[in-house]
Design an enzyme around this catalytic site. Structure first.
Site, PDB file in Angstrom:
ATOM      1  N   CYS A   1       0.821  -1.202   0.000  1.00  0.00           N
ATOM      2  CA  CYS A   1       0.000   0.000   0.000  1.00  0.00           C
ATOM      3  C   CYS A   1       0.856   1.253   0.000  1.00  0.00           C
ATOM      4  CB  CYS A   1      -0.897   0.041   1.222  1.00  0.00           C
ATOM      5  SG  CYS A   1      -1.740  -1.494   1.503  1.00  0.00           S
TER       6      CYS A   1
ATOM      7  N   CYS B   1       4.958   7.954   2.790  1.00  0.00           N
ATOM      8  CA  CYS B   1       5.084   9.301   2.239  1.00  0.00           C
ATOM      9  C   CYS B   1       5.405  10.311   3.343  1.00  0.00           C
ATOM     10  CB  CYS B   1       3.801   9.692   1.533  1.00  0.00           C
ATOM     11  SG  CYS B   1       2.402   9.823   2.635  1.00  0.00           S
TER      12      CYS B   1
ATOM     13  N   CYS C   1      -3.234   8.738   5.733  1.00  0.00           N
ATOM     14  CA  CYS C   1      -1.956   8.532   6.413  1.00  0.00           C
ATOM     15  C   CYS C   1      -2.090   8.855   7.899  1.00  0.00           C
ATOM     16  CB  CYS C   1      -0.872   9.400   5.800  1.00  0.00           C
ATOM     17  SG  CYS C   1      -0.747   9.196   4.028  1.00  0.00           S
TER      18      CYS C   1
ATOM     19  N   ASP D   1       2.629   2.218   2.545  1.00  0.00           N
ATOM     20  CA  ASP D   1       2.753   2.742   3.913  1.00  0.00           C
ATOM     21  C   ASP D   1       2.889   1.594   4.883  1.00  0.00           C
ATOM     22  OD1 ASP D   1       2.332   5.708   3.935  1.00  0.00           O
ATOM     23  OD2 ASP D   1       0.474   5.138   2.905  1.00  0.00           O
TER      24      ASP D   1
END
Ligand code: PLP
Ligand code: PLP
Lengths: 123, 404, 404, 123
Positions: free
Chosen positions: D33, D58, D102, D35
């Site tokens: 994904c 990110c 996130c 992350d």
């Protein structure tokens, strides 16, 4: 858009006007279409001695009228009858594609005027 | 030679403030706004600032502004996009007979797709009748699309009243404001406008950019497919410099609107009066008072528009006409015809549209050279002598018999 | 801070020669090309000159060039326009899995309209197989649309060979040349290309302008409606300054192509080698030799692309990535996925695209700062320590379980 | 795009690393994904004495990890359990809409680490 020669004939049109007691008159087009040309002839000894025009129309219409009168002035009737719309456009160095229809008017008006002259004189 | 540009409804020069900022975005802030890096982020900032400037001018919200490639694309998106998205509710659209081709041809496309379109007639001044509008609304009507200012004759249409009717009947309302945006006050809320089209190059911005105002919640089918730009409404790398210039042009237009309109109205009226009083056989086209400040449209009997334009051009004056020869079709302007003008009068129409750069001297210059030119062309016209005979014919207004 | 722009495939700065001529068309030659007067005629001349410049670069005829608002619009016009105009001959289209969204989403729209679309697979270097292409052609196939150069990995596709196949089978062939136009030689006749899309802002022209090459005789349904501009192919006031700038940028690109490609190839190869040799756990994406001179695309294991971009940006280096975080969707780049890359490798991809303004010092600078950055991010990464365990997982490449 | 505070935590992340023999470890996300966050806890007398993280992801993922560790270091387990993803995003001055997911990771990873600690200590 227009060639220099078109613009020259448009800005300084030759033989504008009417001929009183013309020997022949030809008109083509109508105002609704945005173009109307009228050509007046004076003929002597089978020669186009004088020719004048009046035109309601766009730049191309005025220029083709003007150049047509110049091309046949002094010519014989037979020579004038041979003038084609194509020759008129060529003499002007070409016309924009969208304006080709205007060059299809001047020679026709001339031919109509000659026809009128011939009818009147029972030729 | 003196140059007098009087064709501001066709397009405008880019004003220096705009040219300057646009150039800055060419060479310095040149990033792609979708990029993560600083070049991209700065470009993004420019776009979002422009979105606020545009939204402010019409009292919309920034997120309701979608930048497009111009007025035509905005009209297509609004009309085709909303019609296709709402066709389950009905397939009837109401517009007017005097819309720009971007609207008319979008409607014609929809007719082919099974929609029914009503083209409201206009009166001799280019005005629609609100009762006729109401009478044409049916259960099937999903969209009313009406221009704010007509591009040829400058008539201002009663957008606010139409908006009230549309709202009452729960019908989407699109306004082609390409000729009014930045020139007349617009409030999308007060006027109940759901969609509105504008174009940058009509207000001293650059060509190739415009926008669609799209009220929150209004559904649109896309007409173009690709990237996720403009909240997935309009794909393709954004024209950042153009958009930034459009934003600035919008803001400046808003600031100057009131003063500029006063100035233009004085010049316009001087020009109209000067022509009508000094040149016989002329008539004003469009509404006398409900009229864009910078618009003059006058017909000159017995002469044809293109010749007139060429003669004016030779004197340095740039204008336009509704004659067939300049409309690119067989017939003269559909707007003038819808107003009931005779073909030949329409052929002899002249549009002079004023702008920022025009001065009173420009008007004086036009009034000085125009009479001679008209006289010259009339002297060449076979219609001028037998004026009276001709006048009788006028009512016929038959279809053109020539095939161009 | 030193600024190194390495995102030329996203967009380019406007070169000064172009900026200068464009500005000239903003304030002086600003007319509407449809106008009869001198302002209009001069603008018209500018457009027609640009049309020749563009046609010359690809060996087309000027009248086969239609100016658009960009590459996206050209792709839409070509694909949707030709499919709708030819649907009576068949409803099958062949494209590749690695096209730009402007092509893919146009194809998806056509699928909704009842067309069948084959998305050709690519190998690990982003290359299509011509036998697979041939095997997928049916009696129903009316259009093949394949990009010339892939925008992410720079792979050059065998357009000439595809053109020969398309011609032999009498199928229309469209090429999305947005990333190759002005960068690689293109000859629409030799390559049997019927339609080709290009965009101005990728070759140091301005944003908001592009073109479609449309071979004489190829039928298109319009996707936008309105005025008679561009031979009735594309309505709306022409973006004259943009078009003129695009023309000039095209001509200059043609003149400089050979020299510039030699220069860029050297820089590119230095950059590729420098990264692969100095940073462990990296891999080149795309074809090693059939590759756009300016394209570098490398995956860095254990780190995510957006973080890498941000770190580079802090050092003044502008780049892009195929990570999901920058693709604007749930998944990383569809191009890298189609090439069979594992999700996480795709997330860690970095695209560096070189251009006119880049020097060898720029490359040295990147090679200097990049290793530290990668090391820093890897030190933060929970994947870096248990590298071996992780490597075993790689083959799974399951679908992302997070909902973003 | 990102606030100054996000960029500060991204460029100078606090508490990066691992804790040997951590009392609790929590991981969320997966590499596919884009992350993955892992949080290590050292707890003493019900207080988070030390906390470290490792994140693959990110800028927003790294910044939320960093600020989360800062927000709960020195807090009690109960206080730490009350930390929401929303509070993390707010602490950073907000996150871009596309990045909200996130911020839905860091607090979850923390809670998982606490859970792990509680399980291990049969609390
Ligand atoms: C009323 C109106 N609508 C739409 C348009 C189209 O705008 P553009 O040419 O910028 O696409 C114009 C101008 O040409 C216009 O005057
Ligand atoms: C291969 C490819 N096709 C199409 C496009 C779309 O071009 P534009 O963004 O100019 O509309 C791009 C660039 O974004 C591209 O790289």
């Amino acid at each position: 858009m227009y060639t220099e020669k078109v613009m020259d004939h448009f800005t300084n049109p030759r033989n504008v006007g009417e001929i009183e007691n013309a020997k022949g008159i030809g008109e083509i087009g109508n105002a609704k279409c945005g173009d109307i040309m009228r050509i007046y002839l004076d003929v002597e000894d089978n020669i186009i001695k004088d020719i004048k025009f009046k035109t309601f129309g766009c730049g191309a219409a005025i220029a083709t009228s003007s150049v047509t009168t110049e091309m046949v002035k002094g010519k014989t009737i037979e020579e004038a009858l041979k003038l084609t719309n194509k020759a008129v456009a060529e003499e002007l160095g070409g016309l924009p594609p969208a304006k080709m229809h205007c060059s299809n008017l001047a020679a026709d008006a001339l031919h109509k005027a000659i026809e009128d002259y011939m009818n009147k004189n029972a030729l | 030679m003196r140059k007098v540009y009087l064709d501001h409804s066709a397009t405008t020069p880019v004003r220096s403030e705009v040219a300057q900022v646009v150039t800055e975005y060419y060479t310095n802030i040149f990033g792609n706004p979708s990029s993560v890096h600083s070049f991209g982020r700065e470009a993004r900032k420019g776009i979002e600032n422009a979105r606020e400037q545009v939204a402010n001018l019409i009292n919309g919200k920034p997120e309701e502004i979608i930048f497009t490639s111009g007025g035509t694309e905005a009209d297509n998106m609004a009309i085709i996009g909303s019609a296709l998205a709402n066709k389950n509710k009905g397939k009837h659209i109401i517009t007017t007979a005097i819309e720009h081709h971007a609207v008319l041809d979008s409607c014609k496309y929809l007719e082919k797709e099974g929609f029914k379109v009503t083209y409201l007639p206009v009166d001799s001044e280019g005005m629609i009748d609100l009762e006729t509008l109401k009478a044409n609304i049916t259960e099937e009507t999903i969209l009313i699309t009406i221009m704010h200012v007509n591009n040829e004759v400058g008539t201002i249409l009663p957008i606010k009243e139409v908006g009230a009717i549309a709202k009452e009947r729960g019908i989407l309302f699109h306004v082609d404001a390409v000729q009014s945006y930045g020139k007349l006050p617009i409030d999308v809320n007060e006027m109940n406008i759901d969609m509105l089209s504008a174009s940058g190059h009509k207000i001293y911005g650059v060509k190739g950019v415009g926008c669609l105002y799209l009220r929150r919640g209004v559904k649109l089918h896309p007409i173009m497919f690709g990237g996720a730009q403009e909240r997935k409404r309009r794909p393709g790398t954004e024209n950042v410099p153009g958009i930034v210039g459009f934003g600035l042009a919008s803001e400046l237009a808003g600031q100057e609107m009131e003063m500029e309109n006063q100035r233009l109205t004085v010049l316009r009226d001087k020009l109209i009066t000067g022509i009508l009083e000094n040149i016989p056989c002329t008539q004003l086209n469009g509404h006398r008072t409900q009229r864009l400040p910078g618009n003059v449209n006058i017909s000159f009997e017995f002469i044809e528009g293109e010749s007139l334009l060429l003669m004016l051009d030779l004197k340095g004056i740039a204008a336009s006409s509704g004659s067939a020869c300049t409309s690119g079709s067989l017939d003269p302007s559909h707007v003038l015809m819808a107003m009931g003008l005779c073909h030949e009068i329409a052929h002899g129409s002249l549009r002079l549209t004023l702008g920022r750069d025009n001065t009173e001297e420009d008007i004086d210059y036009v009034l000085e050279v125009l009479p001679e030119i008209v006289e010259r062309l009339r002297a060449m016209s076979p219609l001028y002598n037998n004026r009276d005979k001709h006048r009788n014919h006028r009512e016929e207004c038959s279809i053109c018999t020539l095939r161009k």
